[in-house]
Design a protein around this motif. Structure first.
Motif, short mmCIF file in Angstrom:
data_model
loop_
_atom_site.label_atom_id
_atom_site.label_comp_id
_atom_site.label_asym_id
_atom_site.label_seq_id
_atom_site.Cartn_x
_atom_site.Cartn_y
_atom_site.Cartn_z
N LYS A 56 0.86 -1.18 0.00
CA LYS A 56 0.00 0.00 0.00
C LYS A 56 0.89 1.23 0.00
O LYS A 56 1.93 1.26 0.64
N ASP A 63 -3.07 0.85 -3.78
CA ASP A 63 -2.20 -0.29 -4.05
C ASP A 63 -0.96 0.15 -4.82
O ASP A 63 -1.04 0.98 -5.72
N GLN A 65 2.12 -0.89 -7.38
CA GLN A 65 2.38 -1.81 -8.48
C GLN A 65 3.89 -1.98 -8.62
O GLN A 65 4.64 -1.02 -8.44
N CYS A 77 3.09 4.00 -7.23
CA CYS A 77 1.67 4.26 -7.02
C CYS A 77 1.19 5.07 -8.22
O CYS A 77 1.67 6.18 -8.46
#
Length: 116
Positions: A56, A63, A65, A77
């Motif tokens: 996070k 979320d 990546q 992000c």
């Protein structure tokens, strides 16, 4: 005869030094147990926090990546455009692109995440 019996009872009684020793032993056992319980609780809380915040964004909570840059995984992000590296990964990126100079390295990294 009663006096003799009472004298025997007094000699079987532990001395105050022995009582203090056993009291200290009991206190030490309880202290160690409390420390072990606190450590177990702290470890459990860290594990719960890790699960709650795993992948996070620390800035906006969305979320993260994972994108690969060579052998480095960069978390990004796409909501707030934050870029996050694990310990040692910046050094790895610099080593991979070091021949270009540090300004070019950072430019190449930032180009990966520019808004399109």
């Amino acid at each position: 005869m009663e006096e003799h019996h009472m004298a025997d009872a007094r000699t079987d009684k532990p001395s105050s030094t022995e009582e203090e020793y056993f009291a200290r032993e009991e206190i030490e056992k309880k202290r160690k147990l409390a420390l072990e319980q606190a450590a177990a609780s702290a470890a459990q809380q860290r594990e719960e926090l890790k699960k709650l915040h795993w992948m996070k964004c620390p800035k906006c909570g969305m979320d993260l990546q994972t994108l690969k840059q060579g052998n480095v995984e960069i978390e990004t992000c796409f909501n707030c455009h934050g870029i996050f590296l694990d310990a040692g990964e910046l050094d790895q990126l610099v080593a991979q692109h070091g021949h270009e100079g540090s300004g070019k390295v950072m430019g190449a990294i930032l180009n990966l995440f520019k808004k399109k």
